[in-house]
Design an enzyme around this catalytic site. Structure first.
Site, PDB file in Angstrom:
ATOM      1  NE  ARG A  88      -3.366  -5.247 -11.493  1.00  0.00           N
ATOM      2  CZ  ARG A  88      -2.292  -4.448 -11.573  1.00  0.00           C
ATOM      3  NH1 ARG A  88      -2.426  -3.167 -11.811  1.00  0.00           N
ATOM      4  NH2 ARG A  88      -1.080  -4.948 -11.388  1.00  0.00           N
ATOM      5  NE  ARG A 131       1.479  -9.626  -6.171  1.00  0.00           N
ATOM      6  CZ  ARG A 131       0.739  -9.358  -7.239  1.00  0.00           C
ATOM      7  NH1 ARG A 131       0.442 -10.324  -8.100  1.00  0.00           N
ATOM      8  NH2 ARG A 131       0.299  -8.152  -7.473  1.00  0.00           N
ATOM      9  CG  ASN A 179       3.448  -6.909  -9.935  1.00  0.00           C
ATOM     10  OD1 ASN A 179       4.493  -6.319 -10.125  1.00  0.00           O
ATOM     11  ND2 ASN A 179       2.269  -6.340 -10.106  1.00  0.00           N
ATOM     12  CD  GLU A 228       0.048 -13.040 -14.097  1.00  0.00           C
ATOM     13  OE1 GLU A 228      -0.096 -12.101 -13.302  1.00  0.00           O
ATOM     14  OE2 GLU A 228      -0.893 -13.791 -14.437  1.00  0.00           O
ATOM     15  CB  CYS A 264       1.269  -5.097 -17.716  1.00  0.00           C
ATOM     16  SG  CYS A 264       0.823  -6.789 -17.342  1.00  0.00           S
ATOM     17  CG  HIS A 319      -2.244  -0.474   0.998  1.00  0.00           C
ATOM     18  ND1 HIS A 319      -2.859  -1.413   1.782  1.00  0.00           N
ATOM     19  CD2 HIS A 319      -3.123  -0.170   0.019  1.00  0.00           C
ATOM     20  CE1 HIS A 319      -4.055  -1.663   1.297  1.00  0.00           C
ATOM     21  NE2 HIS A 319      -4.243  -0.927   0.237  1.00  0.00           N
TER      22      HIS A 319
HETATM   23  C1  PEP Z   1       1.568  -9.004 -12.320  1.00  0.00           C
HETATM   24  O1  PEP Z   1       1.453 -10.086 -11.746  1.00  0.00           O
HETATM   25  O2  PEP Z   1       2.667  -8.469 -12.567  1.00  0.00           O
HETATM   26  C2  PEP Z   1       0.373  -8.255 -12.735  1.00  0.00           C
HETATM   27  C3  PEP Z   1       0.462  -7.169 -13.487  1.00  0.00           C
HETATM   28  O3  PEP Z   1      -0.821  -8.703 -12.276  1.00  0.00           O
HETATM   29  P1  PEP Z   1      -1.362  -8.407 -10.794  1.00  0.00           P
HETATM   30  O4  PEP Z   1      -0.401  -7.482 -10.119  1.00  0.00           O
HETATM   31  O5  PEP Z   1      -2.720  -7.831 -10.977  1.00  0.00           O
HETATM   32  O6  PEP Z   1      -1.374  -9.781 -10.209  1.00  0.00           O
HETATM   33 MG    MG Z   2      -0.447 -11.050 -11.627  1.00  0.00          MG
END
Ligand code: PEP
Ligand code: MG
Length: 549
Positions: free
Chosen positions: A286, A444, A433, A410, A481, A184
């Protein structure tokens, strides 16, 4: 003598000033007298209403994500479940501050056990507890002091409600001991444009009042910085801000190599704000974030209305829509699996669509209807794909509705299969991410593992290179992204690795675009090679910075 601490760079820029720290949290006095249940319940309700009122006022004064965070925290203070828990302790004779503390401790334990997005709200719960207890005890509101001179805020971690109310003219930089690049603190700091470094080891040694410089590009916090060096950095920062403000797009390196700069959005309001920036489109919509508060699946018509709002905002610029990425840290009541022992490795993303193809079809119908209505340039991608068969299955359903199909990269399995996946797809977009999380076996959300999930990790960069090369062989676009795309230096490295588009928070696009415009493709490639060869994330960031300046 100056002392330097290192962490994860989150929001670029330099901030210098004396350290301020959040006020210590108030505690319910151990000797709080017992009270009858109705006295405790009334005192709690009055305090909670006042706390919620103040938070709502601040929510109205803020905008975007900051406003939403404040409003959500206000709702938590007035949550009926919380009042019920307090009532239980009141019935046993606890005084108001004691009952509030016990009730929130119980709720926090339940939220933690639920994991994912619920567990993330524990910080908000504790923040609400501290505000209500302070109100009950007649103490000033806890949280961030309002500095009179430009200051640097250091903390272990920040409550979302505190970060949301920050004034960038007095809080000129933030550094926290905990937190990751998707926490956050990071999200709000990025929205406010306050230079920010998180996960800084040893930060608790730095006392309030010490003069420090936070470098949100290099990821460092320097106590008693060398004044001459500092003056150079401040001047560089001023020039970068000026360049960002003056950047008008489209994304190009100094030698005219094109790299699309796109924005990540989650709803119509976000899309309208993003459309004001010099972006070539949206690289990640998203969709699940529009439905977090829905108990039941929205109809095709309802979905079409929501998607059309985003498409309309972008006019003729492209929009990549991601199908529901429910589950794990984003549980949707109507689409998630209850009681999974490890939701991040459970039924999430496309796996929900595989288990319930009708639901995926309804979403694709909603997207297709919104596209038809607006005439927008819409492409669709799936999250959390792991096999070639899944990619093919998804692409057929998207193409059947006349749209281009892609997937998010991913998982390590999709990195390894990239060449084969391109046989079925029009494009891919790398979600750094989650790719970090699954490549490094590191949650994460875990603040103690944020060095592993730092996108500068050379193994993550090596994975990106493999996918970019597969894209070049197939002659198809490869975007990034995840949060990695929001960092100007990393954006140059990603360009050097061969990606073709970068999609990030709308507030970050100008600094990314401006930095790309200052470097050549050859410099980006040299920075990428230097980062790839580094032994860890911090060394990779330093190596790239040496090349890119
Ligand atoms: C990611 O995993 O990098 C991504 C962009 O998706 P999210 O952060 O919504 O899981
Ligand atoms: Mg993701």
């Amino acid at each position: 003598m100056s002392t330097e601490y290192s962490g994860t760079a989150v929001v670029p820029g330099i901030g210098v000033g004396p350290v301020v720290r959040p006020a210590p949290r108030p505690e319910a006095p151990a000797d709080e007298p017992a009270a009858d249940a109705s006295t405790t319940n009334v005192a709690f309700a009055t305090a909670a209403t006042e706390v919620a009122r103040r938070l709502r006022e601040r929510s109205k004064a803020a905008n975007g994500a900051a406003s939403e965070v404040l409003a959500a925290t206000a709702s938590l203070a007035e949550d009926r479940g919380l009042a019920t828990f307090v009532g239980k302790h009141a019935a046993q004779g606890a005084g108001p501050a004691t009952a509030t503390t016990a009730a929130i401790d119980e709720l926090a334990a339940m939220f933690t056990a639920a994991g994912g997005l619920m567990a993330e709200r524990v910080t908000d719960l504790y923040d609400v507890r501290d505000r209500i207890v302070a109100e009950l005890l007649g103490l000033p509101e806890p949280g961030i002091p309002l500095p009179e001179e430009p200051s640097v805020l250091l903390a272990d971690d920040l409550a979302p409600a505190d970060t949301a109310g920050l004034d960038p003219s007095t809080v000129v930089a933030i550094a926290t001991r905990l937190g990751g690049s998707t926490s956050h603190t990071a999200i709000i700091a990025r929205q406010l444009g306050i230079p920010c470094v998180v996960a800084v080891t040893g930060l608790d040694e730095v006392p309030a009042g010490a003069r420090v410089a936070v470098d949100g590009t290099a990821g460092t916090v320097t106590v008693d910085p060398d004044e001459q060096r500092l003056a150079e950095l401040v001047e560089q920062d001023r020039l970068s801000r000026e360049a960002a403000a003056g950047w008008t797009g489209p994304g190009r390196t100094a030698d005219d190599h094109p790299i699309q700069v796109l924005a990540n959005v989650q709803d119509g309001a976000g899309a309208r704000a993003a459309a004001q920036e010099p972006i070539e489109g949206v690289g990640l919509f998203r969709t699940e974030l529009s439905f977090l508060d829905r108990a039941t699946e929205p109809t095709v018509e309802e979905q079409a209305d929501i998607y059309a709002e985003v498409f309309e905002a972008l006019g003729d610029r492209k929009v990549i829509v991601r199908t529901l990425d429910a589950g794990s840290d984003k549980p949707l009541p109507f689409a998630s699996q209850p009681d999974e022992p490890n939701p991040a490795l459970g039924v999430r993303g496309l796996r929900i669509g595989l288990a319930n193809p009708d639901m995926l079809d309804r979403q694709l119908d909603g997207i297709a209807a919104a596209r038809e209505r607006t005439g927008a340039d819409v492409r669709v991608m799936a999250p959390m794909v792991t096999t070639e068969a899944e990619a093919q299955w998804f692409a057929e359903r998207v193409r059947a509705r006349g749209m281009q199909a892609g997937i998010m990269i991913e998982t390590p399995s999709t990195v390894l299969l990239a060449d084969r996946l391109f046989r079925h797809l029009d494009f891919v977009s790398i979600g750094t991410n989650d790719l970090s999380q699954y490549t490094f076996a590191a949650d994460r959300m875990a603040p103690t593992l944020s060095d592993l999930t730092d996108p500068w990790q050379p193994a993550l960069l090596a994975s990106i290179k493999l996918v970019a090369q597969a894209g070049q062989r197939a002659g198809k676009p490869v975007g990034v992204c995840g949060e990695a795309a929001a960092h100007p230096l990393l954006a140059c490295v990603l360009t050097g690795l061969g990606v073709t588009s970068l999609s990030c928070a709308a507030t970050a696009v100008r600094s990314v675009g401006a930095k790309l415009a200052q470097v050549t493709l050859e410099q980006c490639q040299a920075a990428a090679e230097a980062a790839l060869a580094a032994p860890d994330n911090l060394a990779a960031a330093h190596a790239a910075k040496d090349v890119l300046g």
